[in-house]
Motif scaffolding. Structure first.
Motif, PDB file in Angstrom:
ATOM      1  N   MET A   1       4.781  19.852  12.220  1.00  0.00           N
ATOM      2  CA  MET A   1       4.908  19.382  10.508  1.00  0.00           C
ATOM      3  C   MET A   1       3.893  18.681   9.887  1.00  0.00           C
ATOM      4  O   MET A   1       4.158  17.120  10.392  1.00  0.00           O
ATOM      5  N   ASN A   2       2.976  19.031   9.706  1.00  0.00           N
ATOM      6  CA  ASN A   2       2.280  18.160   8.362  1.00  0.00           C
ATOM      7  C   ASN A   2       2.062  17.419   7.427  1.00  0.00           C
ATOM      8  O   ASN A   2       2.207  18.794   6.499  1.00  0.00           O
ATOM      9  N   LYS A   3       2.732  16.895   6.735  1.00  0.00           N
ATOM     10  CA  LYS A   3       3.098  16.408   5.923  1.00  0.00           C
ATOM     11  C   LYS A   3       1.561  16.092   4.531  1.00  0.00           C
ATOM     12  O   LYS A   3       0.508  15.254   5.609  1.00  0.00           O
ATOM     13  N   LYS A   4       1.712  16.017   3.476  1.00  0.00           N
ATOM     14  CA  LYS A   4       0.410  15.788   2.976  1.00  0.00           C
ATOM     15  C   LYS A   4       0.589  14.694   2.011  1.00  0.00           C
ATOM     16  O   LYS A   4       2.018  15.395   0.763  1.00  0.00           O
ATOM     17  N   ILE A   5       0.209  14.172   1.644  1.00  0.00           N
ATOM     18  CA  ILE A   5       0.663  13.469  -0.059  1.00  0.00           C
ATOM     19  C   ILE A   5      -1.048  12.641  -0.425  1.00  0.00           C
ATOM     20  O   ILE A   5      -1.503  12.876   0.124  1.00  0.00           O
ATOM     21  N   HIS A   6      -0.722  12.779  -1.910  1.00  0.00           N
ATOM     22  CA  HIS A   6      -2.208  12.679  -2.600  1.00  0.00           C
ATOM     23  C   HIS A   6      -2.177  11.271  -3.405  1.00  0.00           C
ATOM     24  O   HIS A   6      -0.909  11.041  -3.969  1.00  0.00           O
ATOM     25  N   MET A   7      -3.453  10.237  -3.151  1.00  0.00           N
ATOM     26  CA  MET A   7      -3.208   9.748  -3.501  1.00  0.00           C
ATOM     27  C   MET A   7      -4.559   9.470  -4.577  1.00  0.00           C
ATOM     28  O   MET A   7      -5.740   9.910  -4.226  1.00  0.00           O
ATOM     29  N   GLN A  23      -7.220   2.967   1.636  1.00  0.00           N
ATOM     30  CA  GLN A  23      -7.598   2.972   3.328  1.00  0.00           C
ATOM     31  C   GLN A  23      -6.613   1.815   4.814  1.00  0.00           C
ATOM     32  O   GLN A  23      -6.315   2.770   5.813  1.00  0.00           O
ATOM     33  N   ALA A  24      -6.767   1.037   4.621  1.00  0.00           N
ATOM     34  CA  ALA A  24      -5.618   0.083   4.882  1.00  0.00           C
ATOM     35  C   ALA A  24      -4.093   0.662   5.002  1.00  0.00           C
ATOM     36  O   ALA A  24      -3.327   0.561   6.517  1.00  0.00           O
ATOM     37  N   THR A  25      -3.476   1.151   4.158  1.00  0.00           N
ATOM     38  CA  THR A  25      -2.503   1.999   3.900  1.00  0.00           C
ATOM     39  C   THR A  25      -2.880   3.310   4.941  1.00  0.00           C
ATOM     40  O   THR A  25      -1.687   3.502   6.096  1.00  0.00           O
ATOM     41  N   MET A  26      -3.150   3.951   5.408  1.00  0.00           N
ATOM     42  CA  MET A  26      -3.510   5.732   5.947  1.00  0.00           C
ATOM     43  C   MET A  26      -3.909   5.054   7.522  1.00  0.00           C
ATOM     44  O   MET A  26      -3.620   5.730   8.424  1.00  0.00           O
ATOM     45  N   ALA A  27      -4.623   4.243   7.546  1.00  0.00           N
ATOM     46  CA  ALA A  27      -4.933   2.945   9.118  1.00  0.00           C
ATOM     47  C   ALA A  27      -3.695   3.170   9.412  1.00  0.00           C
ATOM     48  O   ALA A  27      -3.466   3.458  11.004  1.00  0.00           O
TER      49      ALA A  27
ATOM     50  N   SER B  93       2.682  -3.855   1.434  1.00  0.00           N
ATOM     51  CA  SER B  93       3.797  -3.590   1.202  1.00  0.00           C
ATOM     52  C   SER B  93       4.012  -2.588   0.222  1.00  0.00           C
ATOM     53  O   SER B  93       4.745  -1.639   1.085  1.00  0.00           O
ATOM     54  N   PRO B  94       3.636  -3.094  -1.068  1.00  0.00           N
ATOM     55  CA  PRO B  94       4.196  -1.391  -1.954  1.00  0.00           C
ATOM     56  C   PRO B  94       3.996  -0.482  -1.451  1.00  0.00           C
ATOM     57  O   PRO B  94       4.527   0.687  -1.652  1.00  0.00           O
ATOM     58  N   LEU B  95       2.370  -0.422  -1.678  1.00  0.00           N
ATOM     59  CA  LEU B  95       2.068   1.545  -1.238  1.00  0.00           C
ATOM     60  C   LEU B  95       1.996   1.703  -0.108  1.00  0.00           C
ATOM     61  O   LEU B  95       3.211   2.981   0.527  1.00  0.00           O
ATOM     62  N   VAL B  96       2.236   0.566   1.356  1.00  0.00           N
ATOM     63  CA  VAL B  96       3.312   1.085   2.461  1.00  0.00           C
ATOM     64  C   VAL B  96       3.950   1.844   2.902  1.00  0.00           C
ATOM     65  O   VAL B  96       4.372   2.879   3.262  1.00  0.00           O
ATOM     66  N   ASN B 100       5.451   5.877   3.227  1.00  0.00           N
ATOM     67  CA  ASN B 100       6.825   5.900   4.028  1.00  0.00           C
ATOM     68  C   ASN B 100       8.352   6.753   3.386  1.00  0.00           C
ATOM     69  O   ASN B 100       8.750   7.870   4.066  1.00  0.00           O
ATOM     70  N   ARG B 101       8.260   6.143   2.525  1.00  0.00           N
ATOM     71  CA  ARG B 101       9.960   6.841   1.634  1.00  0.00           C
ATOM     72  C   ARG B 101       9.398   8.257   1.228  1.00  0.00           C
ATOM     73  O   ARG B 101      10.594   9.067   1.740  1.00  0.00           O
ATOM     74  N   ARG B 102       8.443   8.223   0.964  1.00  0.00           N
ATOM     75  CA  ARG B 102       8.142  10.038   0.533  1.00  0.00           C
ATOM     76  C   ARG B 102       7.998  10.927   1.830  1.00  0.00           C
ATOM     77  O   ARG B 102       8.377  11.894   1.884  1.00  0.00           O
TER      78      ARG B 102
END
Lengths: 276, 276
Positions: A1-7, A23-27, B93-96, B100-102
């Motif tokens: 179940m691959n989820k996808k979001i856009h930033m 990038q820090a978040t994606m990591a 944190s806000p972005l991560v 997570n929430r989505r």
């Protein structure tokens, strides 16, 4: 179940600050669980370009990450996101506003001020060209001009480390160490406090070098990857480092960023890339 | 009246995201009006190290800029700042948390996940080594392996641009154009959609080159800086670009970041540095 979001990254400059944050978040996520698609709309100066980008983001219900500096554009973006219920992070304003509040000095509000073609910027370019020019011991005369001289056997990250530090406006030369090779006499003229000796674990070097041989389509177990040969090389390097009396760093399991951070702190150097 | 404030960067990694944010803010101020002193406490894993750094920040009444990913450390930092009335920005944190929430997928919470020694990381190192190896037309065989081939007369930012793009995991080769010199035949085997022709304004090149001559302790008005000679060189380059049918960018007044951004967008390439 691959989820996808856009930033969506909205910036009036190259969008580097927001990209780092994204990038820090994606990591933090495994790509097989979650695909985060990053879409950049950079060098936004006009209200109409901003609104176009915001509409695109709305259609995708994207997370909006903005680093706009123009008060007018920030206001437009925040209002649009609030009205259309888009989640947005205004990464730059809280910090700039706090500095403004504390000092009573207005920020310039010039977009992309980071990339002004100023003295500091040209120093960085010079540092990069210096790193390329004096990479791989190409010209030992560079040793005396360098802020940092990196020594190391093959595969101890000398080149990427030199370039990473060049991005911090530091002039870095590097010299590969091979037991059979001649050590340039300039090495003894350099202040040992500017020299860093890089070393690694023999087993890791062995694995890296075998892999390198394979990628060249050669047999993995050559003299280059022989473990006893590697131990000899490391011993040679270590003896030289001790004779010089320089800082020694074992790069095994360390990222370039981590090693660079140790070098700056141990040599008492600062990241000069943000001084104007 | 030079004012001064302190900014503390607290990170469980190299602190690059927070540094970018701090730099973008610092770039909004003139150093003669305001000195912003940046102090980094990086690779923080232990509660005690975090508390030590926070105490230092409190003594200086610094702005605290943190990009910690451990929930425990974020909580400690936020509580300390609230209790001691320290202004803090929790950049990550806000972005991560929103991702997570989505998605209902927990972030790994592994510190410095960006610098994992994974495939992507080694690709970036390879790209940097590629850029150095195939800089300055050193080996035209690299042209065919490259994602991008940059062409340009002297002082059109070929080297720093190659390195900047290498940081985005792209393999870049570059070739300096000199009218008298031989054009390597490999150039005609490369897909024109991968080639970028860099040009500049003659007057700007003239000024840059005169300055370069001065920095070498030579007379500024040599053939290298002669405006008619420069026009000839630019005409030669322009004719070649048209013959190839490649993208042409005038780098006058553009930062490396800006030119790189145009290249990625026009060649339909993406920043690959954040894929794992």
């Amino acid at each position: 179940m691959n989820k996808k979001i856009h930033m969506y990254i909205l910036s009036d400059s190259a969008g580097e600050t927001a990209s780092k944050l994204a990038q820090a978040t994606m990591a933090q996520y495994d790509q097989s669980d979650l695909e985060i698609q990053l879409i950049k709309r950079t060098f936004i100066y006009e209200k109409s370009d901003l609104l176009d980008a915001l509409k695109e983001a709305k259609e995708l219900e994207a997370i909006v990450l903005q680093t706009l500096i123009s008060e007018e554009l920030v206001k437009i973006s925040n209002e649009y996101c609030q009205k259309h219920n888009l989640f947005t992070i205004d990464a730059l304003s809280p910090l700039v506003n706090e500095v403004n509040r504390r000092t009573d000095i207005e920020p310039s509000r010039v977009p992309g001020a980071l990339h002004f073609l100023n003295e500091n910027y040209f120093e960085r370019i010079n540092a990069m060209e210096f790193a390329v020019k004096y990479d791989d011991g190409k010209d030992p005369r560079g040793f005396l001009e360098a802020d940092i001289l990196l020594l190391g056997v093959s595969r101890t990250s000398k080149t990427p480390l030199s370039l990473f530090l060049a991005n911090k406006n530091l002039k870095v030369a590097n010299l590969p160490l091979i037991p059979e090779a001649h050590i340039p006499p300039q090495i003894w003229e350099v202040d040992p406090k500017k020299i860093v000796g890089l070393t690694n674990d023999p087993k890791i070097l062995n694995a890296i070098r075998e892999e390198r041989m394979r990628s060249y389509g050669l047999r993995p177990n050559t003299a280059y990857s022989d473990i006893e040969k590697i131990r000899e090389e490391l011993k040679f390097a270590d003896d030289l480092y001790k004779k010089i009396g320089c800082l020694i760093i074992n790069v095994a399991q360390k990222s370039i960023e981590e090693t660079a951070s140790i070098i700056l702190s141990e040599l008492g150097l600062e990241d000069h890339s943000y001084f104007r």
